[in-house]
Write a protein that holds these residues in place. Structure first.
Motif, PDB file in Angstrom:
ATOM      1  N   VAL A  52     -12.349  -6.879 -45.979  1.00 36.32           N
ATOM      2  CA  VAL A  52     -12.671  -5.889 -47.008  1.00 36.32           C
ATOM      3  C   VAL A  52     -14.162  -5.910 -47.325  1.00 36.32           C
ATOM      4  O   VAL A  52     -14.758  -4.870 -47.653  1.00 36.32           O
ATOM      5  CB  VAL A  52     -11.833  -6.134 -48.285  1.00 36.32           C
ATOM      6  N   ASP A  53     -14.811  -7.067 -47.186  1.00 36.28           N
ATOM      7  CA  ASP A  53     -16.256  -7.147 -47.420  1.00 36.28           C
ATOM      8  C   ASP A  53     -17.038  -6.506 -46.279  1.00 36.28           C
ATOM      9  O   ASP A  53     -18.120  -5.941 -46.497  1.00 36.28           O
ATOM     10  CB  ASP A  53     -16.678  -8.605 -47.594  1.00 36.28           C
ATOM     11  N   ILE A  72      -7.425  -2.412 -43.567  1.00 42.78           N
ATOM     12  CA  ILE A  72      -8.464  -2.307 -44.603  1.00 42.78           C
ATOM     13  C   ILE A  72      -8.758  -0.839 -44.892  1.00 42.78           C
ATOM     14  O   ILE A  72      -8.914  -0.428 -46.054  1.00 42.78           O
ATOM     15  CB  ILE A  72      -9.750  -3.026 -44.160  1.00 42.78           C
ATOM     16  N   LEU A  73      -8.832  -0.035 -43.849  1.00 48.11           N
ATOM     17  CA  LEU A  73      -9.087   1.393 -44.047  1.00 48.11           C
ATOM     18  C   LEU A  73      -7.956   2.056 -44.824  1.00 48.11           C
ATOM     19  O   LEU A  73      -8.190   2.857 -45.728  1.00 48.11           O
ATOM     20  CB  LEU A  73      -9.244   2.088 -42.690  1.00 48.11           C
ATOM     21  N   GLN A  77      -9.513   2.431 -48.344  1.00 51.68           N
ATOM     22  CA  GLN A  77     -10.141   3.717 -48.091  1.00 51.68           C
ATOM     23  C   GLN A  77     -11.640   3.728 -48.431  1.00 51.68           C
ATOM     24  O   GLN A  77     -12.098   4.534 -49.263  1.00 51.68           O
ATOM     25  CB  GLN A  77      -9.409   4.818 -48.869  1.00 51.68           C
ATOM     26  N   PRO A  78     -12.413   2.846 -47.803  1.00 52.22           N
ATOM     27  CA  PRO A  78     -13.856   2.807 -48.057  1.00 52.22           C
ATOM     28  C   PRO A  78     -14.540   4.061 -47.534  1.00 52.22           C
ATOM     29  O   PRO A  78     -14.028   4.743 -46.634  1.00 52.22           O
ATOM     30  CB  PRO A  78     -14.309   1.566 -47.264  1.00 52.22           C
ATOM     31  N   ASP A  79     -15.693   4.369 -48.095  1.00 45.01           N
ATOM     32  CA  ASP A  79     -16.446   5.563 -47.686  1.00 45.01           C
ATOM     33  C   ASP A  79     -17.293   5.224 -46.463  1.00 45.01           C
ATOM     34  O   ASP A  79     -18.508   5.010 -46.548  1.00 45.01           O
ATOM     35  CB  ASP A  79     -17.331   6.045 -48.835  1.00 45.01           C
ATOM     36  N   VAL A  80     -16.635   5.137 -45.311  1.00 42.98           N
ATOM     37  CA  VAL A  80     -17.295   4.841 -44.048  1.00 42.98           C
ATOM     38  C   VAL A  80     -16.792   5.843 -43.012  1.00 42.98           C
ATOM     39  O   VAL A  80     -15.804   6.550 -43.240  1.00 42.98           O
ATOM     40  CB  VAL A  80     -16.993   3.403 -43.568  1.00 42.98           C
ATOM     41  N   PHE A  81     -17.467   5.882 -41.864  1.00 40.74           N
ATOM     42  CA  PHE A  81     -17.021   6.747 -40.778  1.00 40.74           C
ATOM     43  C   PHE A  81     -16.153   5.929 -39.833  1.00 40.74           C
ATOM     44  O   PHE A  81     -16.612   4.943 -39.262  1.00 40.74           O
ATOM     45  CB  PHE A  81     -18.223   7.322 -40.028  1.00 40.74           C
ATOM     46  N   HIS A 172       4.105   1.506 -39.535  1.00 41.38           N
ATOM     47  CA  HIS A 172       3.305   2.052 -38.440  1.00 41.38           C
ATOM     48  C   HIS A 172       2.507   0.934 -37.785  1.00 41.38           C
ATOM     49  O   HIS A 172       2.292  -0.127 -38.359  1.00 41.38           O
ATOM     50  CB  HIS A 172       2.359   3.173 -38.909  1.00 41.38           C
ATOM     51  N   ARG A 173       2.069   1.200 -36.565  1.00 39.69           N
ATOM     52  CA  ARG A 173       1.286   0.239 -35.799  1.00 39.69           C
ATOM     53  C   ARG A 173      -0.201   0.452 -36.048  1.00 39.69           C
ATOM     54  O   ARG A 173      -0.636   1.588 -36.285  1.00 39.69           O
ATOM     55  CB  ARG A 173       1.595   0.372 -34.306  1.00 39.69           C
ATOM     56  N   ILE A 174      -0.950  -0.625 -35.990  1.00 43.56           N
ATOM     57  CA  ILE A 174      -2.387  -0.524 -36.224  1.00 43.56           C
ATOM     58  C   ILE A 174      -3.138  -1.373 -35.204  1.00 43.56           C
ATOM     59  O   ILE A 174      -2.544  -2.158 -34.460  1.00 43.56           O
ATOM     60  CB  ILE A 174      -2.767  -0.971 -37.647  1.00 43.56           C
TER      61      ILE A 174
END
Length: 206
Positions: A52-53, A72-73, A77-81, A172-174
């Motif tokens: 998460v960091d 983590i996404l 839901q961090p503001d990253v691409f 779901h799979r990740i």
């Protein structure tokens, strides 16, 4: 211009190093880093942090790229691409409970390290549940009567089996993901694109 990559410490770190090495990048400084949390290796600077960091360092532009689990996404839901999936770090979110569990005649209580993912999953199913957030060893919750079931990441299922739990549903799979800082994609495009393309070519081969 140096490219900063944040890596998730532990299992994903080791899997990424194997992946990075397969692309003919030098990983010796990373393998022999000892307890260092930052390492310089050629044109790269690596940061080692919790998942998460890693997302936070990328979101705030400290790191240009990050290697994290898809969990983590989904959870934070961090503001990253979110650039692309990587060919390692495979696991699945699963709903597990004790064997021969009787159908619930009341609102179910679900324990998880991932309350947002869990809540969203049951909301989509149209089922209202109470979610209890735990930080570790969620397998204990059904055994000790804290919860009726758990939602957790499962890789092999061994821990569940050893604690008398079975999988009832697979959410779901990740996999591992490569994420990027939105501004860095523009400012450091020339430096980042060869790395991203190398990652993509390996994923396509797979």
């Amino acid at each position: 211009m140096t490219v900063c990559i944040a890596l998730t410490k532990g299992r994903l770190e080791k899997q990424f190093l194997d992946f990075f090495h397969s692309l003919s990048f030098d990983i010796e400084p990373l393998v022999n880093k000892g307890r260092k949390l930052t390492v310089q290796s050629g044109p790269f600077e690596f940061i080692f942090a919790k998942g998460v960091d890693v997302a936070t360092y990328v979101e705030y532009g400290i790191a240009d790229l990050g290697i994290i689990g898809e969990d983590i996404l989904l959870e934070y839901q961090p503001d990253v691409f979110d650039l692309l999936p990587l060919p390692f770090g495979y696991c699945r979110f699963a709903l597990a409970a004790e064997k021969n569990q009787q159908p619930a005649d009341k609102k179910r209580r679900i324990a998880s390290k991932y309350p947002n993912i869990t809540t969203a999953y049951f909301r989509k199913k149209g089922e209202s549940v109470d979610v209890v957030k735990l930080e570790g060893s969620v397998e204990l919750a059904p055994i000790l009567g804290l919860a009726d079931a758990i939602v957790d990441l499962v890789e092999t299922g061994t821990t569940l089996k050893e604690n008398g739990l079975v999988i009832y549903e697979e959410l779901h799979r990740i996999s591992a993901r490569c994420i990027a800082n939105r501004s860095a994609l523009k400012i450091k495009r020339n430096e980042l694109m060869p790395i991203i393309q190398a990652f993509q070519s390996k994923e396509e081969i797979k």
